[in-house]
Design an enzyme around this catalytic site. Sequence first.
Site, PDB file in Angstrom:
ATOM      1  N   HIS A 201       0.813  -1.221   0.000  1.00  0.00           N
ATOM      2  CA  HIS A 201       0.000   0.000   0.000  1.00  0.00           C
ATOM      3  C   HIS A 201       0.846   1.271   0.000  1.00  0.00           C
ATOM      4  O   HIS A 201       0.354   2.350  -0.306  1.00  0.00           O
ATOM      5  CB  HIS A 201      -0.991  -0.004   1.180  1.00  0.00           C
ATOM      6  CG  HIS A 201      -0.394   0.278   2.520  1.00  0.00           C
ATOM      7  ND1 HIS A 201      -0.097  -0.705   3.442  1.00  0.00           N
ATOM      8  CD2 HIS A 201      -0.057   1.448   3.120  1.00  0.00           C
ATOM      9  CE1 HIS A 201       0.374  -0.160   4.540  1.00  0.00           C
ATOM     10  NE2 HIS A 201       0.414   1.149   4.369  1.00  0.00           N
ATOM     11  N   ASP A 233       0.159  -7.643   1.486  1.00  0.00           N
ATOM     12  CA  ASP A 233       0.603  -6.253   1.629  1.00  0.00           C
ATOM     13  C   ASP A 233       2.128  -6.143   1.628  1.00  0.00           C
ATOM     14  O   ASP A 233       2.715  -5.430   2.441  1.00  0.00           O
ATOM     15  CB  ASP A 233       0.022  -5.625   2.911  1.00  0.00           C
ATOM     16  CG  ASP A 233       0.112  -4.097   2.885  1.00  0.00           C
ATOM     17  OD1 ASP A 233       0.295  -3.532   1.789  1.00  0.00           O
ATOM     18  OD2 ASP A 233       0.028  -3.481   3.972  1.00  0.00           O
ATOM     19  N   SER A 311       4.653   2.501   7.914  1.00  0.00           N
ATOM     20  CA  SER A 311       4.313   1.330   7.105  1.00  0.00           C
ATOM     21  C   SER A 311       5.503   0.877   6.269  1.00  0.00           C
ATOM     22  O   SER A 311       6.135   1.674   5.567  1.00  0.00           O
ATOM     23  CB  SER A 311       3.136   1.648   6.182  1.00  0.00           C
ATOM     24  OG  SER A 311       1.960   1.824   6.924  1.00  0.00           O
TER      25      SER A 311
END
Length: 461
Positions: A201, A233, A311
């Site tokens: 992402h 992911d 992230s």
Amino acid sequence: MKAGWTSLGQEASPVQRPGADPWAGGAWQYSDETSRPAPAAGPAAATRPLVTGNGTGAPRVAVSDGTTRFLATGPDGTPSAVAAAGVGVAGVTALAPDGTGYRKPPKKRRGLAALGILVLALAAGGAGGVVAEAIDDDDQGSGGSVTVIGADPAGLVERPPESIAGVAASVLPSVVSVSVADAGGSGFVISEDGYVITNNHVIATAGDAGIELAFFDGRRLDAELVGTSPSYDIAVLRVEADDLQPVVFGDSGSVAVGDPVVAIGSPLGLDATVTAGIVSALERPVTAGGEDDQSYINALQTDAAINPGNSGGPLVDSSGRVIGVNSAIASLGMGQQAGSIGLGFAIPIEQVQRTAQQLIADGEALYPVMGVLLDNAFVGTGARVADDGDNGPGVTPGGPADEVGIESGDVVVEIDGEQVRTPAELIVRLRAHEPGDDITVVIDRDGEELEFTLTLGSAVG
């Protein structure tokens, strides 16, 4: 000059050097008789005369108790800085700051007094040394003294490798900041020849704008996209470099609740940020991403502060080994992206390694499936197999579930002895496995529990 307390002048103890000049300010002398003046100092015992009153030399003070006190003098005959400060040494009573003297101990307790005087002289040695050096400098005509500020760097204590500072020092050179057109995140180096892991992402919106990585040593390099796995992911990037420092992989399967962990990344664009906490929970089912690229993570939960921009960065154990990839946070934001509330989630590193190896080898990754479509509108406990409809059949013909006899309307309540409460939880439990693994499934069919063993299939994504 090395900083710290040290004696720069002569020996301060008159016990070690009888008759010497302990404070570099003249000889010391006193009389044991209080009824008559002290005899004059001989040539071998003094370098300056001892007089009373305000004359030059060492002042002698007579007080009401009958004692006689003598003061040390400096080169110009005035009381030295040590005497003015009220510091006493062997056989001498010095002035207190208010001008009064300190009484010499009575003769009958001279043994104890000598011991006390010796201790005091040693404790005051540093001050005496400073006075001596100042006098020597004046005699040599120097322009003044030099003040050294700060400690000797050689005396600094290195942090233990298992401390947070030690862990950060070992991992930070492997962590990168990831920049794309309208987003950013973190990543980390997994090989010396340029492979880097981040979240899917983070780079999903890169498009033609490209991806840039900022390294800890200040380099900024354009990155090539090797492959992505929206299901897990994970994305793998590569840069043209062959001198990178890769991370060390740990074992997320051996992690226990309460273990200390450190998260490293670029939250809100603040690169090389280090936060610490513990592992709060294991195998936490987490769904992340949008409808088109939803990820299902059997996550490690941590209370280490993780914010937007973390992230793709590493979650490491107390030895600096990567045990997960920070991927999601729980939020209380009402329609807005919020910061950390102490609920962060990381993809276990074993899953990350499997996916990354597939992406590097083939450019795509596989995930396991049991060949059913789930009914997301089901509100009971478990995961219900959907009926045939516009989205396709509830049970894939010829798939793993079809082969063992699972039907539409069956509710999966358990996998390998672990309870299943929601459809998302079923998917997470499945994706903790690999294609080809055998699993045991318990289903509820009209109130009756049935058990099946099936071999997981595979899909690309």
